[in-house]
Enzyme design. Structure first.
Site, PDB file in Angstrom:
ATOM      1  N   GLU A  35      33.996  68.791  27.808  1.00 20.45           N
ATOM      2  CA  GLU A  35      32.717  68.083  27.902  1.00 20.45           C
ATOM      3  C   GLU A  35      31.975  68.450  29.181  1.00 20.45           C
ATOM      4  OE1 GLU A  35      33.107  63.879  27.723  1.00 20.45           O
ATOM      5  OE2 GLU A  35      34.145  63.885  25.799  1.00 20.45           O
ATOM      6  N   CYS A  75      33.799  59.274  29.979  1.00 17.79           N
ATOM      7  CA  CYS A  75      34.277  60.635  30.180  1.00 17.79           C
ATOM      8  C   CYS A  75      35.447  60.923  29.249  1.00 17.79           C
ATOM      9  CB  CYS A  75      34.700  60.818  31.639  1.00 17.79           C
ATOM     10  SG  CYS A  75      35.280  62.464  32.022  1.00 17.79           S
TER      11      CYS A  75
END
Length: 360
Positions: A91, A340
């Site tokens: 990511e 996250c």
């Protein structure tokens, strides 16, 4: 798979060019094509001989990443899911701030730190990213800006994505030197922040690097008992060792340290804990800062929830009364997979479900 040329610093590229029979200035030309003109093919380097272009193509790729997903929030935050050459997923997040365009990069595939509230550690560390794969995340976002043609640039970088940066130390340092290079992206060192969960020996090593990059420490608890229960790393580096390293960093660099403190309802957000935090940071108060972070819930960690605003306000007030420099962090991307590691985890679940459905 050939390594990415983004994995070389400018000095390393110069050395490589000389080893391949070229003058040093040729490497400088290539660097300009990569980071100023931002070409995506070696064939676009029109002032490089065809013979040397062939050597470049035999030796390197440029960008090793493929975009799998891009989620855009109402506030302009963009969360990217990139695929690595081996098929693994990472990511990267673009956050639009009043002071510029900030990108949060990932440094590892998965994470072994074991924070009990975090989506990043749901999948254990599979490998480190190399420096080219870390730099490529910045280049993917910058290429997105270039296509929009609105004169935007990545101005700030936070190394706070999936993984522990100091557990991939050399690749992270190469990345920092690459993006900071004045002849390339020229992202100012003071606009770059590296976050660690508390690897004390690496904090000391980082202090000796002589870089002006900012340091953040994921603290999240003001005492060893609580911190060890929510952050396994504290069992190896308890608060006395951690703060000894932080004090060494401050003495060596004369630079401020930011403490990240995620607000978990009725876990670490009481007024007693606020006072403990104020006492813990007292000796370094002039060169420290506390960042109170609203928690983004993770379905796999449903024992935790976000602290109500009243508890955050009471915690904040105690810190301020004790003279602690602190702020409640602005939220970004709350209407997308905000935590996250969450986008990666959810996408991998969907991929497994599709694969299972295809087999039936």
């Amino acid at each position: 798979m050939k390594p990415s040329i983004y994995g070389l610093t400018r000095d390393e590229l110069i050395a490589w060019a000389i080893d391949n029979g070229q003058k040093a200035f040729r490497a400088t030309q290539i660097w300009d094509w990569l980071y100023r003109k931002r070409v995506q093919s070696f064939d676009e380097m029109t002032n490089i001989s065809k013979e040397f272009v062939a050597i470049l193509k035999d030796s390197f790729c440029i960008n090793p990443l493929k975009q799998r997903v891009a989620q855009e929030s109402a506030d302009g935050t963009v969360k990217y899911l990139f695929e690595l050459p081996d098929g693994m997923l990472i990511e990267t997040v673009l956050m639009r701030q009043h002071y510029g365009q900030s990108v949060c990069v990932t440094t590892q595939v998965g994470c072994n730190i074991g924070c009990t509230f975090c989506a990043s550690g749901l999948i254990k560390k599979q490998r480190d990213l190399n420096s080219g794969e870390i730099t490529a995340q910045i280049m993917m976002v910058q290429n997105y800006f270039d296509k929009r043609a609105q004169d935007e640039r990545v101005s700030h970088v936070v190394v706070m994505g999936i993984g522990e940066p100091f557990d991939n130390y050399q690749n992270v340092m190469t990345f920092l030197r690459t993006i900071n290079d004045d002849h390339g992206l020229a992202i100012g060192a003071r606009h770059i922040t590296v976050s660690t969960s508390g690897l004390a020996h690496k904090i000391r090593e980082f202090a000796n690097e002589g870089v002006q990059v900012n340091l953040a420490v994921s603290l999240h608890a003001p005492n060893n008992e609580l911190r060890s229960s929510i952050m396994r790393i504290n069992r190896s580096f308890p608060l006395d060792k951690l703060f000894s390293a932080i004090e060494y960093y401050i003495e060596t660099t004369n630079r401020r340290v930011t403490f990240e403190y995620i607000m978990l309802n009725k876990v670490n957000d009481g007024v007693e804990q606020a006072q403990e935090l104020a006492d813990l940071t007292k000796r370094i108060r002039k060169l420290s800062y506390v960042n109170l972070i609203p928690y983004n819930p993770v379905s796999e960690h449903d024992q935790y929830s976000r602290s109500p605003k009243e508890r955050v306000a009471a915690f904040y007030d105690i810190l301020k009364k004790n003279g602690v420099n602190c702020v409640v962090r602005q939220e970004h991307g709350t209407d997308i997979d905000a935590a996250c590691g969450q986008l990666r985890s959810n996408t991998m679940k969907k991929d497994r479900q599709k694969a299972a459905a295809a087999r039936t």
